[in-house]
Write an enzyme that holds these catalytic residues in place. Structure first.
Site, PDB file in Angstrom:
ATOM      1  CG  HIS A   1      -0.296   0.058   2.536  1.00  0.00           C
ATOM      2  ND1 HIS A   1       0.329  -1.055   2.992  1.00  0.00           N
ATOM      3  CD2 HIS A   1      -0.216   1.163   3.388  1.00  0.00           C
ATOM      4  CE1 HIS A   1       0.861  -0.687   4.308  1.00  0.00           C
ATOM      5  NE2 HIS A   1       0.546   0.554   4.390  1.00  0.00           N
ATOM      6  CG  ASN A   2       0.034   4.328   1.551  1.00  0.00           C
ATOM      7  OD1 ASN A   2      -1.040   4.633   0.836  1.00  0.00           O
ATOM      8  ND2 ASN A   2       0.149   4.074   2.742  1.00  0.00           N
TER       9      ASN A   2
END
Length: 352
Positions: free
Chosen positions: A241-242
């Site tokens: 994620h991210n």
């Protein structure tokens, strides 16, 4: 064997090439030197492979014009790889262009926006407010969840899952089984329990990205997990994620990139390498297979765990190979020193 046949004379005409050999020789298939049979055709793109061809069962090869003369038959071209690919297509049955339109078994939301000349194959599920651009192809049993956006001329192979609000650019290729937009591996520990953190972001794939089979890209926590334009991702890759992946990266099989890591443009990551969370990799950096990047890396070539510049890593590995011999020598020196010490003590006692 494919059942197809072509003479060298016919093949040379198709390739606009120069033949050194019998134009009536019949070719029944095409393959690499390792697998090539006597009535097949192969190719040799450099001197190393040319020598292998000379020692092989194969009787004919497509070679560069720069290669030396051979006792075997050769077809000489400027680009042997491209010409061999053209030849292979004569024998291999390629994927047929799909019939345009929507298969009766597909489930398509009434609110979905579908472009022209698209293909929706059997078993596809398209959620609410999904948009699909002109000329795109979605193959069997793929699921496009609510709000996802698919660009123009995208090819999505079977059994792909695209979570809600995922954005995919133009001319991308998603291979079978890949998953885009699944929840990130983020938890808050409260009262001895691991509670799933917010998963309110999305995945954004820019134009001309290719994602290999069974690769997974997690959504951002609040914003995007981004894959930059032209990046190619191999099979079985995990991107957390991210993450912010730059343009034109090459990410090989089984790479794992932890959450919030970032890469610049034209980064190359070898197979089974690992990137720790929040690490930043500068543009044009190369990371060797099975390396582990645990801190930021400036532009250079890296190898090992923890990843360090490859020249330093190779010196360290060379030194490690000498370690058993050095330990043996050290023990011999210790024994010699002990013997000298004992002799000195004995001399002192005699003098007393």
């Amino acid at each position: 064997m494919t059942g197809k046949q072509i003479t060298l004379g016919q093949l040379v005409d198709l390739l606009s090439a120069e033949l050194h050999g019998d134009p009536d020789f019949v070719v029944t298939d095409a393959g690499t030197i390792r697998e090539c049979k006597s009535d097949w055709i192969t190719f040799a793109s450099d001197e190393k492979h040319f020598r292998k061809f000379e020692d092989s069962e194969a009787q004919v090869a497509i070679v560069s014009c720069a290669m030396p003369e051979s006792a075997k038959m050769t077809i000489r071209v400027e680009d042997p790889v491209a010409s061999f690919a053209q030849t292979v297509r004569l024998f291999r049955k390629m994927m047929k262009p799909r019939t345009k339109g929507i298969h009766p078994s597909a489930i398509v939301s009434a609110t979905a926006q579908l472009g022209s000349e698209i293909t929706i194959a059997a078993g596809v599920i398209i959620g609410d407010h999904v948009s699909i651009g002109d000329g795109s192809c979605v193959l069997e049993n793929t699921v496009l969840m609510d709000g996802s956006e698919i660009g123009r001329q995208v090819i999505i192979f079977p059994n792909v899952t695209i979570y809600d609000n995922t954005r995919i650019g133009n001319r991308c290729i998603l291979h079978a089984g890949c998953k885009l937009g699944s929840y990130g591996f983020g938890y808050s520990s409260v009262d001895g329990r691991h509670l799933l953190s917010d998963q309110l972001g999305y995945v954004e794939i820019e134009d001309e990205v290719e994602i290999g089979a069974n690769s997974c890209i997690d959504r951002g926590t609040f914003g995007s997990t981004l894959i930059g334009e032209g990046t190619k991702i191999d099979n079985l890759v995990q991107i957390g994620h991210n993450c912010q992946i730059g343009k034109h990266n090459l990410i090989c099989a089984q790479v794992g990139i932890a959450g919030s890591a970032a890469t610049g443009d034209y980064v190359v990551i070898g197979g089974q390498a690992g990137i720790a969370d929040h690490v930043e990799i500068s543009a044009k950096t190369m990371i060797g297979a099975q390396s582990g990047a645990i801190s930021d890396l400036q532009q250079a070539n890296y190898f090992g765990t923890p990843a360090r510049q490859i020249t330093k890593a190779m010196k360290e590995f060379a030194a490690l190979r000498k370690l058993p011999k050095m330990i043996k020598q050290l023990r011999q020196i210790e024994k010699q020193l002990e013997a000298i010490s004992e002799t000195a003590e004995s001399s002192q006692q005699d003098a007393a």
